[in-house]
Write a protein that holds these residues in place. Structure first.
Motif, PDB file in Angstrom:
ATOM      1  N   GLY A   1     -32.676 -19.596   2.928  1.00 41.12           N
ATOM      2  CA  GLY A   1     -33.360 -18.609   2.105  1.00 41.12           C
ATOM      3  C   GLY A   1     -34.376 -17.802   2.899  1.00 41.12           C
ATOM      4  O   GLY A   1     -34.466 -16.569   2.760  1.00 41.12           O
ATOM      5  N   ASN A   2     -35.166 -18.475   3.739  1.00 42.07           N
ATOM      6  CA  ASN A   2     -36.111 -17.757   4.587  1.00 42.07           C
ATOM      7  C   ASN A   2     -35.380 -16.887   5.603  1.00 42.07           C
ATOM      8  O   ASN A   2     -35.800 -15.757   5.884  1.00 42.07           O
TER       9      ASN A   2
ATOM     10  N   GLN B   1     -44.200 -13.995   6.392  1.00 45.36           N
ATOM     11  CA  GLN B   1     -44.827 -15.265   6.048  1.00 45.36           C
ATOM     12  C   GLN B   1     -43.776 -16.199   5.458  1.00 45.36           C
ATOM     13  O   GLN B   1     -43.154 -15.891   4.446  1.00 45.36           O
ATOM     14  N   VAL B   2     -43.561 -17.319   6.121  1.00 43.69           N
ATOM     15  CA  VAL B   2     -42.560 -18.278   5.689  1.00 43.69           C
ATOM     16  C   VAL B   2     -42.895 -18.769   4.288  1.00 43.69           C
ATOM     17  O   VAL B   2     -44.036 -19.146   3.997  1.00 43.69           O
ATOM     18  N   ASP B   3     -41.888 -18.742   3.426  1.00 43.88           N
ATOM     19  CA  ASP B   3     -42.047 -19.152   2.026  1.00 43.88           C
ATOM     20  C   ASP B   3     -41.711 -20.641   1.913  1.00 43.88           C
ATOM     21  O   ASP B   3     -40.570 -21.052   2.106  1.00 43.88           O
TER      22      ASP B   3
ATOM     23  N   THR C   1     -34.044 -22.588  10.444  1.00 44.75           N
ATOM     24  CA  THR C   1     -34.181 -21.202   9.996  1.00 44.75           C
ATOM     25  C   THR C   1     -33.725 -20.241  11.086  1.00 44.75           C
ATOM     26  O   THR C   1     -33.035 -19.251  10.812  1.00 44.75           O
ATOM     27  N   ALA C   2     -34.106 -20.529  12.322  1.00 48.38           N
ATOM     28  CA  ALA C   2     -33.696 -19.683  13.449  1.00 48.38           C
ATOM     29  C   ALA C   2     -32.175 -19.624  13.561  1.00 48.38           C
ATOM     30  O   ALA C   2     -31.598 -18.566  13.835  1.00 48.38           O
ATOM     31  N   ALA C   3     -31.525 -20.763  13.344  1.00 50.05           N
ATOM     32  CA  ALA C   3     -30.066 -20.816  13.449  1.00 50.05           C
ATOM     33  C   ALA C   3     -29.396 -19.914  12.418  1.00 50.05           C
ATOM     34  O   ALA C   3     -28.372 -19.279  12.701  1.00 50.05           O
ATOM     35  N   TYR C   4     -29.966 -19.841  11.219  1.00 51.12           N
ATOM     36  CA  TYR C   4     -29.399 -18.997  10.170  1.00 51.12           C
ATOM     37  C   TYR C   4     -29.829 -17.529  10.304  1.00 51.12           C
ATOM     38  O   TYR C   4     -29.225 -16.645   9.691  1.00 51.12           O
ATOM     39  N   THR C   5     -30.878 -17.280  11.073  1.00 44.35           N
ATOM     40  CA  THR C   5     -31.408 -15.926  11.225  1.00 44.35           C
ATOM     41  C   THR C   5     -30.654 -15.129  12.279  1.00 44.35           C
ATOM     42  O   THR C   5     -30.371 -13.946  12.104  1.00 44.35           O
ATOM     43  N   VAL C   6     -30.357 -15.750  13.404  1.00 41.02           N
ATOM     44  CA  VAL C   6     -29.756 -15.037  14.527  1.00 41.02           C
ATOM     45  C   VAL C   6     -28.359 -14.544  14.171  1.00 41.02           C
ATOM     46  O   VAL C   6     -27.655 -15.130  13.344  1.00 41.02           O
ATOM     47  N   ARG C   7     -27.944 -13.459  14.775  1.00 39.36           N
ATOM     48  CA  ARG C   7     -26.617 -12.913  14.479  1.00 39.36           C
ATOM     49  C   ARG C   7     -25.528 -13.772  15.111  1.00 39.36           C
ATOM     50  O   ARG C   7     -25.789 -14.567  16.021  1.00 39.36           O
ATOM     51  N   ARG C   8     -24.304 -13.599  14.647  1.00 40.00           N
ATOM     52  CA  ARG C   8     -23.167 -14.312  15.227  1.00 40.00           C
ATOM     53  C   ARG C   8     -23.043 -13.949  16.707  1.00 40.00           C
ATOM     54  O   ARG C   8     -23.148 -12.788  17.092  1.00 40.00           O
TER      55      ARG C   8
ATOM     56  N   LYS D   1     -32.546 -15.390   5.230  1.00 43.23           N
ATOM     57  CA  LYS D   1     -32.062 -14.196   4.532  1.00 43.23           C
ATOM     58  C   LYS D   1     -33.171 -13.154   4.411  1.00 43.23           C
ATOM     59  O   LYS D   1     -32.951 -11.954   4.623  1.00 43.23           O
ATOM     60  N   LYS D   2     -34.361 -13.605   4.069  1.00 40.25           N
ATOM     61  CA  LYS D   2     -35.497 -12.687   3.947  1.00 40.25           C
ATOM     62  C   LYS D   2     -35.862 -12.061   5.294  1.00 40.25           C
ATOM     63  O   LYS D   2     -36.200 -10.868   5.376  1.00 40.25           O
ATOM     64  N   ILE D   3     -35.824 -12.849   6.355  1.00 41.94           N
ATOM     65  CA  ILE D   3     -36.140 -12.326   7.688  1.00 41.94           C
ATOM     66  C   ILE D   3     -35.110 -11.285   8.101  1.00 41.94           C
ATOM     67  O   ILE D   3     -35.445 -10.211   8.616  1.00 41.94           O
ATOM     68  N   ARG D   4     -33.831 -11.577   7.861  1.00 40.49           N
ATOM     69  CA  ARG D   4     -32.771 -10.653   8.252  1.00 40.49           C
ATOM     70  C   ARG D   4     -32.867  -9.326   7.498  1.00 40.49           C
ATOM     71  O   ARG D   4     -32.431  -8.285   8.005  1.00 40.49           O
ATOM     72  N   GLU D   5     -33.446  -9.337   6.313  1.00 43.95           N
ATOM     73  CA  GLU D   5     -33.618  -8.105   5.555  1.00 43.95           C
ATOM     74  C   GLU D   5     -34.579  -7.126   6.225  1.00 43.95           C
ATOM     75  O   GLU D   5     -34.592  -5.929   5.890  1.00 43.95           O
TER      76      GLU D   5
END
Length: 391
Positions: free
Chosen positions: A256-257, A247-249, A291-298, A259-263
């Motif tokens: 920040g979101n 659930q998106v905070d 958020t998607a841009a920060y979530t996906v791996r390199r 980081k939580k998704i990647r966990e």
């Protein structure tokens, strides 16, 4: 091919259709109620003319039409990007129905055939059409996009080439779901979803839920789906139990979101390799794309499937650049209906649970109101017409 309409069914009247072409109209036993959007952002139900099928066309009885987010956009915003509602236009493009009559030259269909409607009719002659990328044709005539009449009506003509036969074990409701499924299939193919590689789906609306099911069927794992609404995430978990939900905070920024998704992935044990290789962004909301841009791996891929605002100003350009993240987009679909039909007929996907609300054609206004208000808890709203005494 069916014979021409009888004198009892045929009218001598000629009239121009929504695109300005003069056509012969028919008189029919039942009226042709339709749902129109106007240039001043209102909806209205009106009787629409019934046109005889021209050469290469069929006359359809539309049995089911799904309400799409784009229908809501055209109603409430009056446009999607450069597509602007400039006059009255019948909405709807997620459709299936029965062939009633065939125009001259139609050989692949006959009256009584059950079909799903591929709503875009490309020009067939531009360089993109000639290259097989007909979904990018700039002269496409797309049902439900002004000025081309859509499928929220009882009777509609459509080129036979873009009507796909349904097997007996695929219902009209499922046939209408082939259009959003096609969007997802084109996105997954373009993203290059990988067997055994992690993926995130942003948004648990109809497209996101179909993307979740299709990603699971494609072998991507682990899977995480995100949304703001806990009820939609609960539906997603029931729909694909092997997926995790997030659930998106609203109190956190995009990073920040992310980081939580990647966990939720196994990064702690196997490092960055365990981060999601693909993100299917199904909302089009700017904050979600970031958020998607920060979530996906390199080195991974963000595939934007959702429809968003015309300009986005805050994309993290250097993060995308330094990480060599592919930010990709799709425009509708191409060559997806046969494969989609095989998925449904063969039990690869079961999308029937997505249909949360149905309304008869005469109550199509209620269908739009239900879909347009998230508090109603709808997933996929469909407009159906069960009458059989149409011709």
């Amino acid at each position: 091919m069916s014979p021409p309409a009888s004198d009892a069914q045929s009218s001598k009247t000629l009239s121009k259709d929504a695109s300005g072409i003069t056509r012969r109209t028919l008189t029919t036993p039942l009226p042709n109620p339709s749902l129109m959007v106007t240039a001043d952002h209102t909806l209205k139900q009106e009787e629409a003319p019934v046109y005889a099928p021209a050469r290469g066309e069929v006359l359809l009885h539309i049995k089911a039409t799904g309400v799409c987010g784009s229908d809501i956009h055209f109603w409430k915003a009056g446009r999607i990007g450069s597509l602007v509602v400039e006059g009255d236009c019948i909405l709807g493009h997620e459709a299936a129905g029965t062939v009633l009559q065939c125009g001259e030259g139609v050989s692949n269909l006959q009256p009584g055939d059950r079909v799903a409607v591929e709503p875009g009719v490309p020009c067939g002659t531009c360089f993109l059409c000639m290259d097989g990328r007909y979904n990018l044709c700039e002269d496409v005539q797309f049902a439900g996009v002004y000025p081309y009449a859509g499928t929220i009506q009882r009777y509609k003509t459509h080129p036979a080439k873009w009507c796909h036969k349904l097997p007996s074990n695929v219902s009209y409701a499922e046939g209408a779901l082939l259009e959003p499924l096609s969007v997802v299939m084109h996105g997954i193919k373009s993203a290059g979803l990988s067997l055994g590689k992690g993926a995130v789906i942003c948004g648990a609306g109809p497209i996101g839920l179909i993307a979740l099911a299709a990603a699971r069927a494609s072998g991507a794992h682990p899977l995480v789906i995100t949304d703001l609404e806990p009820s939609r995430l609960a539906f997603a978990k029931n729909f694909v139990p092997t997926a995790a939900t997030y659930q998106v905070d609203r109190q956190l920024d995009a990073a920040g979101n992310a980081k939580k998704i990647r966990e939720l992935f196994d990064i702690e044990n196997i490092g960055e390799y365990g981060a999601p290789e693909t993100v299917l962004e199904c909302t089009g909301v700017e904050s979600s794309v970031i958020t998607a841009a920060y979530t996906v791996r390199r080195g991974g891929t963000v595939m934007v499937i959702g429809v968003g605002k015309e300009i986005m100003n805050n994309l993290p350009f250097m993060h995308l650049s330094l990480a060599e993240i592919d930010l990709k987009f799709i425009n509708r679909y191409r060559d997806t209906w046969p494969a989609g039909i095989h998925c449904l007929a063969g039990g690869v996907l079961d999308l029937k649970p997505l249909v949360s609300h149905t309304y008869p054609l005469e109550r199509s206004l209620d269908a739009l109101y239900t879909c347009g208000d998230l508090s109603n808890g709808s997933i996929k709203v469909q407009i159906i017409d069960e009458r059989d005494d149409v011709l």
